[in-house]
Scaffold this motif. Structure first.
Motif, PDB file in Angstrom:
ATOM      1  N   PHE A  35      50.592  39.876  44.994  1.00  0.00           N
ATOM      2  CA  PHE A  35      49.315  40.469  45.327  1.00  0.00           C
ATOM      3  C   PHE A  35      49.551  41.683  46.215  1.00  0.00           C
ATOM      4  O   PHE A  35      50.507  41.700  47.004  1.00  0.00           O
ATOM      5  N   LYS A  42      51.599  36.350  42.421  1.00  0.00           N
ATOM      6  CA  LYS A  42      50.427  36.689  41.620  1.00  0.00           C
ATOM      7  C   LYS A  42      50.770  36.433  40.156  1.00  0.00           C
ATOM      8  O   LYS A  42      51.550  37.163  39.553  1.00  0.00           O
ATOM      9  N   VAL A  75      44.354  35.512  50.503  1.00  0.00           N
ATOM     10  CA  VAL A  75      44.397  36.236  49.226  1.00  0.00           C
ATOM     11  C   VAL A  75      43.251  35.778  48.334  1.00  0.00           C
ATOM     12  O   VAL A  75      42.487  36.585  47.794  1.00  0.00           O
ATOM     13  N   ARG A  78      39.749  36.842  49.778  1.00  0.00           N
ATOM     14  CA  ARG A  78      39.389  38.261  49.594  1.00  0.00           C
ATOM     15  C   ARG A  78      38.955  38.540  48.158  1.00  0.00           C
ATOM     16  O   ARG A  78      38.040  39.335  47.924  1.00  0.00           O
ATOM     17  N   VAL A  79      39.620  37.897  47.205  1.00  0.00           N
ATOM     18  CA  VAL A  79      39.215  38.073  45.801  1.00  0.00           C
ATOM     19  C   VAL A  79      37.800  37.531  45.604  1.00  0.00           C
ATOM     20  O   VAL A  79      36.941  38.181  44.988  1.00  0.00           O
ATOM     21  N   ASP A  84      39.210  42.588  47.221  1.00  0.00           N
ATOM     22  CA  ASP A  84      40.544  42.941  46.721  1.00  0.00           C
ATOM     23  C   ASP A  84      40.440  44.214  45.875  1.00  0.00           C
ATOM     24  O   ASP A  84      39.589  44.312  44.983  1.00  0.00           O
TER      25      ASP A  84
END
Length: 713
Positions: A35, A42, A75, A78-79, A84
């Motif tokens: 990511f 990722k 991570v 945030r997505v 992101d």
């Protein structure tokens, strides 16, 4: 969402079956990266949903709720919050473990209130049934207001139905629930309404998260200031709001569970899992069982692999002999036999051991025992500055230190994560296995203790335990020097015991063998060929002098031509570029019992530890024993002599060399990944210095202890 290529995020609690579902949906259409801005894996893949609907699926890191603590949870967060830069999901597939539904529904309810299109994939239904849990899926779907599909990705069940529902969601045939799961607006009415006027298009629940975590979002300065002023204006309390939210959610979840889930009386019976855990996690017997498992693991690696290894050695020995008698003499034949074939044999002979080791480790992971090892060792780990989660990277490092170090990201505490990274390379990875194997075969007799316990297998286990014990000692010392104050928690979900997936085990064995042959093999072959050149050629004047000297001796002593040719091969090797390099470092390594050939192997294996075997194969093919057709590498090494006529590979030298490879940081890839994970050159340098010093001192100690000890093979 328009038809065509849609972006799907795969989310869920850890151990909910995300990886299995990702593999089932995407097959081999996958790629792994990182990511942006963080060292978190990722995984993305392509999936055909229906005619005209293609998708890109991103497997987001597992998280228990929308209140992140670890880097990987941030991570995912945030997505989901649309923060992101690279990943903007059109819909979500949310996995929920049916055997732990109450806990999983917390995350489900939070996702629903974000008002993102979502499909709930209900996994672990077989485990739920084994616990006596019955779920009314239609009723659950009605209560949640989103589609729910039961799937079993391990057996590829329900995947077609899930794809159908995903395609229908992409076509807007399923709508987000009009009502919130809970009355989010009542959590902080004034503040929420104010934030919704500042940022258009927010749901009530998303507005709550803007109030709590706006500092972590990509917002312009004026918006940050306005949200901060809103918090002060309405006296918004983060902790109180979060606590109230969770309480309301569990109250609603309790009602849904009463209406849609039938659970047995918890006192009705003691589950098989609980009974087994009472034994495997016992404060005394648990450790004996763990040691027994490790003992069986290494005995199996050494004993089962012996037969295919012997077959591979025999095949290459005969192939080399056939090439020697068939091909005409010359540099090309020499390159082919002593460079290419010798290097290739040094790679393939260890494939059986690597496949068996990875197969057995996969069985431990698949059955659920690996997680128990973490739980069992947490108390011990804390005494040396680590916690139970450090065990997983350490055990993974028995395969390879690089992914093991990357997996340390799951350790929340900064100090414990750093300590884990520093000591993980002391675990004996699969790259050390070829070195151990050939040295054990050289200096340890193939005897059985009590008629069935392999002495060589015991030595192999001892080397692995030596690395583990030293890692504990290093961590205990290092914890006093790393001054990071942070509270530590150990929260681990123990998975249910399950039968191993044999297809998965076989696939893993083949994949790991392929990685070793292709990735490590490329390095070994390049270095083998380069070493052949360095061993076959040298400064012109020195090589000419050797040729001239032995030409005269052959003409004056025709009866000793065969012996003189062997001596000439040895002299040419000693005066080659490789020989000059080895001789230059010999004074430094001589106290450890090593000769200049071992010195060359120590240098070349800094590229990768397993290169040691390829180096030896090349040196002993190019050198004095090259005329001994059909001899295996270990036999050539066994015949090797020092200048005074004494054998090179004595018990003391062999043990010293094994210990050196247990402790030495001879892996450039590991140093590179440590630099990447710590974002500093300081820690890789510290690692290189302390491990090299430790390897030298411990090898010197072992050699001094055993130099007067002899053993009959």
């Amino acid at each position: 969402m328009a038809e065509g290529m849609i972006q799907i995020g795969l989310v869920g609690n850890p151990n909910s079956g995300k990886s299995s579902l990702f593999n089932a949906l995407t097959g081999l259409n996958q790629k792994v990266g990182n990511f942006p801005g963080v060292t978190v894996d990722k995984k993305t893949g392509k999936c055909h949903l229906s005619e005209g609907v293609e998708s890109t699926i991103t497997d987001l890191p597992g998280t228990y709720s929308l209140y992140p603590k670890r880097a990987d949870e941030w991570v995912t967060y945030r997505v989901l919050m649309g923060q992101d830069n690279e990943i903007q999901v059109d819909m979500l597939v949310l996995l929920a473990d049916a055997s732990n539904l109450k806990r999983n529904l917390l995350f489900v309810s939070q996702i629903i209130d974000l008002k993102l299109p979502v499909v709930v994939a209900l996994t672990m239904m077989d485990l739920a049934r084994s616990k006596g849990i019955e779920i009314d899926i239609e009723g659950l779907e009605r209560e949640l207001g989103v589609p729910v599909v039961a799937v079993n990705p391990r057996k590829n069940k329900g995947i077609a139905q899930l794809k159908k529902v995903m395609a229908a969601t992409a076509r807007h045939q399923y709508k987000s629930p009009a009502r919130d799961f809970i009355a989010n607006n009542e959590l902080a009415t004034g503040a929420i309404e104010k934030v919704k006027t500042l940022v258009h298009g927010l749901s009530d629940y998303k507005a709550v998260h803007y109030l709590i975590n706006h500092e972590h979002f990509r917002l312009d300065d004026s918006l940050q200031v306005n949200i901060e002023e809103t918090e002060k204006e309405f006296q918004f309390n983060h902790t109180k709001t979060q606590a109230e939210e969770i309480l309301h959610r569990y109250n609603r979840i309790k009602l849904i569970m009463q209406q849609t889930v039938a659970e047995p009386d918890p006192l009705h019976k003691s589950l098989f899992t609980e009974k087994l855990d009472d034994l495997l996690l016992h404060r005394v017997w648990g450790y004996f069982i763990l040691l027994s498992v490790l003992f069986l693991l290494f005995q199996s690696v050494f004993m089962i692999a012996q037969y295919p290894m012997d077959a591979i050695e025999w095949a290459f020995g005969n192939f080399s002999s056939w090439l020697s008698t068939t091909l005409p003499g010359g540099w090309f034949s020499d390159l082919l036999i002593n460079g290419l074939v010798a290097g290739l044999s040094g790679i393939l002979v260890f494939v059986p051991q690597i496949m068996i080791l990875f197969g057995l480790i996969t069985i431990l992971e698949d059955t659920g025992y690996m997680a128990r090892i973490s739980f069992l060792t947490d108390k011990l780990m804390r005494k040396v500055g680590l916690n139970g989660k450090s065990v997983m990277p350490m055990i993974s490092a028995f395969a390879c230190a690089v992914p093991a170090i990357m997996s340390a990201r799951n350790i929340e505490n900064t100090k414990e994560r750093l300590l884990t990274i520093l000591i993980t390379p002391l675990m004996s990875c699969s790259a050390r296995l070829p070195v151990y194997t050939i040295l054990i075969a050289l200096v340890i007799p193939a005897k059985k203790i009590a008629g069935f316990i392999s002495l060589q297998g015991l030595v192999m286990m001892g080397l692995y335990l030596l690395g583990l014990v030293m890692a504990m000692l290093v961590s205990w010392v290092a914890k006093w020097f790393i001054n990071i104050k942070e509270r530590s928690f150990f929260i681990l979900e123990l998975p249910m015991y399950r039968a191993p997936r044999w297809n998965n085990i076989f696939t893993t064995m083949v994949q790991k063998a392929k990685i070793f042959v292709v990735d490590a093999g490329k390095v070994i072959m390049v270095i083998s060929l380069l070493l052949w050149a360095l061993s076959s050629y040298g400064p012109g004047n020195r090589m000419e002098a050797v040729t001239s000297q032995y030409a005269q001796l052959k003409s004056s002593q025709p009866e000793n031509v065969e012996q003189l040719e062997k001596e000439e091969d040895a002299a040419r090797l000693a005066n080659s570029y490789a020989g000059i390099l080895g001789k230059s470092i010999e004074p430094v390594i001589a106290p450890l019992g090593y000769d200049w050939k071992i010195g060359i192997a120590l240098i070349t294996s800094f590229a990768a530890r397993e290169v040691f075997v390829g180096t030896m194969a090349t040196l002993y093919s190019v050198g004095e024993d090259s005329s001994e057709d059909g001899l295996f590498l270990r036999e050539k090494m066994k015949l090797a002599k020092k200048a005074d006529g004494s054998p090179v590979y004595t018990l003391a030298t062999g043990l010293s060399l094994m210990v050196f490879y247990v402790f030495a940081m001879q892996c450039m890839s590991t140093l590179a990944i440590v630099r990447r994970e710590t974002r500093s050159w300081k820690w890789p340098v510290v690692q290189l210095i302390y491990m090299t010093a430790l390897a030298y001192l411990m090898s010197l100690l072992v050699y001094e202890i055993f130099k007067d000890v002899t053993i009959t093979l």
